[in-house]
Design a protein around this motif. Sequence first.
Motif, mmCIF file in Angstrom:
data_model
loop_
_atom_site.group_PDB
_atom_site.id
_atom_site.type_symbol
_atom_site.label_atom_id
_atom_site.label_comp_id
_atom_site.label_asym_id
_atom_site.label_seq_id
_atom_site.Cartn_x
_atom_site.Cartn_y
_atom_site.Cartn_z
ATOM 1 N N ARG A 105 -0.702 23.036 5.489
ATOM 2 C CA ARG A 105 -0.718 24.498 5.598
ATOM 3 C C ARG A 105 0.280 24.993 6.635
ATOM 4 O O ARG A 105 0.838 26.088 6.505
ATOM 5 N N SER A 106 0.531 24.177 7.674
ATOM 6 C CA SER A 106 1.527 24.578 8.687
ATOM 7 C C SER A 106 2.930 24.629 8.079
ATOM 8 O O SER A 106 3.838 25.241 8.645
ATOM 9 N N LEU A 107 3.125 24.009 6.929
ATOM 10 C CA LEU A 107 4.417 24.078 6.228
ATOM 11 C C LEU A 107 4.412 25.208 5.196
ATOM 12 O O LEU A 107 5.331 25.325 4.370
ATOM 13 N N GLY A 108 3.343 26.016 5.213
ATOM 14 C CA GLY A 108 3.258 27.127 4.277
ATOM 15 C C GLY A 108 2.884 26.683 2.865
ATOM 16 O O GLY A 108 3.146 27.394 1.895
ATOM 17 N N ARG A 109 2.277 25.517 2.746
ATOM 18 C CA ARG A 109 1.880 25.005 1.436
ATOM 19 C C ARG A 109 0.376 24.746 1.437
ATOM 20 O O ARG A 109 -0.272 24.771 2.482
ATOM 21 N N ARG A 110 -0.152 24.476 0.236
ATOM 22 C CA ARG A 110 -1.586 24.185 0.083
ATOM 23 C C ARG A 110 -1.745 22.760 -0.452
ATOM 24 O O ARG A 110 -0.823 22.235 -1.078
ATOM 25 N N PRO A 111 -2.925 22.159 -0.243
ATOM 26 C CA PRO A 111 -3.138 20.813 -0.799
ATOM 27 C C PRO A 111 -2.854 20.751 -2.300
ATOM 28 O O PRO A 111 -2.372 19.748 -2.808
ATOM 29 N N GLU A 112 -3.122 21.865 -3.008
ATOM 30 C CA GLU A 112 -2.872 21.915 -4.449
ATOM 31 C C GLU A 112 -1.385 21.771 -4.784
ATOM 32 O O GLU A 112 -1.026 21.535 -5.936
ATOM 33 N N ASP A 113 -0.522 21.955 -3.772
ATOM 34 C CA ASP A 113 0.925 21.848 -4.016
ATOM 35 C C ASP A 113 1.419 20.403 -3.957
ATOM 36 O O ASP A 113 2.592 20.121 -4.214
ATOM 37 N N VAL A 114 0.518 19.486 -3.575
ATOM 38 C CA VAL A 114 0.900 18.069 -3.526
ATOM 39 C C VAL A 114 0.932 17.530 -4.960
ATOM 40 O O VAL A 114 -0.056 17.606 -5.685
ATOM 41 N N ARG A 115 2.086 17.028 -5.374
ATOM 42 C CA ARG A 115 2.258 16.559 -6.757
ATOM 43 C C ARG A 115 1.926 15.076 -6.891
ATOM 44 O O ARG A 115 1.571 14.608 -7.966
ATOM 45 N N ALA A 116 2.120 14.324 -5.814
ATOM 46 C CA ALA A 116 1.859 12.882 -5.866
ATOM 47 C C ALA A 116 1.529 12.380 -4.465
ATOM 48 O O ALA A 116 2.009 12.931 -3.473
ATOM 49 N N MET A 117 0.685 11.336 -4.411
ATOM 50 C CA MET A 117 0.357 10.705 -3.135
ATOM 51 C C MET A 117 0.727 9.224 -3.246
ATOM 52 O O MET A 117 0.230 8.518 -4.125
ATOM 53 N N LEU A 118 1.613 8.787 -2.358
ATOM 54 C CA LEU A 118 2.065 7.394 -2.380
ATOM 55 C C LEU A 118 1.314 6.626 -1.300
ATOM 56 O O LEU A 118 1.083 7.135 -0.210
ATOM 57 N N LEU A 119 0.996 5.392 -1.626
ATOM 58 C CA LEU A 119 0.197 4.570 -0.723
ATOM 59 C C LEU A 119 1.003 3.327 -0.360
ATOM 60 O O LEU A 119 1.367 2.549 -1.240
ATOM 61 N N THR A 120 1.293 3.149 0.943
ATOM 62 C CA THR A 120 1.990 1.927 1.352
ATOM 63 C C THR A 120 1.095 0.716 1.126
ATOM 64 O O THR A 120 1.554 -0.338 0.705
ATOM 65 N N HIS A 121 -0.203 0.903 1.422
ATOM 66 C CA HIS A 121 -1.198 -0.151 1.196
ATOM 67 C C HIS A 121 -2.577 0.473 1.307
ATOM 68 O O HIS A 121 -2.737 1.553 1.876
ATOM 69 N N ALA A 122 -3.588 -0.231 0.784
ATOM 70 C CA ALA A 122 -4.894 0.391 0.563
ATOM 71 C C ALA A 122 -5.883 0.207 1.714
ATOM 72 O O ALA A 122 -7.095 0.169 1.498
ATOM 73 N N HIS A 123 -5.398 0.115 2.956
ATOM 74 C CA HIS A 123 -6.313 0.073 4.102
ATOM 75 C C HIS A 123 -6.899 1.468 4.346
ATOM 76 O O HIS A 123 -6.260 2.484 4.068
ATOM 77 N N VAL A 124 -8.100 1.480 4.926
ATOM 78 C CA VAL A 124 -8.852 2.737 5.074
ATOM 79 C C VAL A 124 -8.097 3.767 5.924
ATOM 80 O O VAL A 124 -8.230 4.968 5.696
ATOM 81 N N ASP A 125 -7.268 3.310 6.875
ATOM 82 C CA ASP A 125 -6.571 4.277 7.731
ATOM 83 C C ASP A 125 -5.358 4.906 7.031
ATOM 84 O O ASP A 125 -4.732 5.816 7.565
ATOM 85 N N HIS A 126 -5.012 4.410 5.856
ATOM 86 C CA HIS A 126 -3.874 4.971 5.104
ATOM 87 C C HIS A 126 -4.349 5.639 3.807
ATOM 88 O O HIS A 126 -3.728 6.577 3.333
ATOM 89 N N MET A 127 -5.458 5.142 3.260
ATOM 90 C CA MET A 127 -5.937 5.640 1.977
ATOM 91 C C MET A 127 -7.045 6.678 2.137
ATOM 92 O O MET A 127 -7.299 7.477 1.229
#
Length: 253
Positions: A49-71
């Motif tokens: 939101r500080s970038l003037g966008r909403r979560p709905e504006d996220v088109r894709a989420m990339l995951l470096t790896h599936a640990h709980v602190d990243h996923m």
Amino acid sequence: MTTVEEVAPNVFRASGTDVNVVILRDGGDLTLIDGGYPGDVAAVENAIRSLGRRPEDVRAMLLTHAHVDHMGALVDFHRRFGIPVLTDPVEVAHARRDYLEQATPKDFLPMLHRRGVLPWLLRIARVGATKSVSVDDAVAFTDGVPLDVPGAPVPVPTHGHTSGHSVFHLPQHGVLVTGDALITAHPLSKIRGPQLLPEVFDHGHGDTLGALENLAVLDVGTIVPGHGPTAFLPIADAVEKAQTQTREHRHGH
Ligand SMILES: [Zn+2]
């Protein structure tokens, strides 16, 4: 308070709890790379939101790896908004939790006497470090080619920290998002600057140190790690520093 650092035009580093989140902006659309702990949802949302966008504006989420602190927080956005999660073909099963390659609290018991370890464990417990999280339908991407998502990051495999860990290259900016393949600081580490995570965190069957060889050849001068501040230096130098430090440390000097 959420601080967002613009490390290159339209490339932002935001902070979860002792972990980084990267936001790529392309006009009105965003890509998230990693998402912090489950309890970091509000922090990630505030950064967006500080970038003037909403979560709905996220088109894709990339995951470096599936640990709980990243996923962690990605699971919430995935459920609420149906935003697709993309990861390495090998990491898809880990995201689904067919198996778990992650340290558990008992792995840290031998370190409890060390300065900062207990406060860190309590801090991450509050944001859901021991929660079981999963994404059942993560999509496997193809390594080595720009992804068709905002910011067009190129995945580079760095199997080691987990069996399917990968990093993301932004060739147009000379930026590399390194996840846990290469970090610059961690509450459990005494050193600052490019380094590997303490060995207790590594669970893949790959060679963490060897995986860095894939990175040293890239044209990169800005490194955004999974943990620690952004580092502005050639990736080849950072890789050399991390390799030297690791060898010295593991040989007990
Ligand atoms: Zn991590």
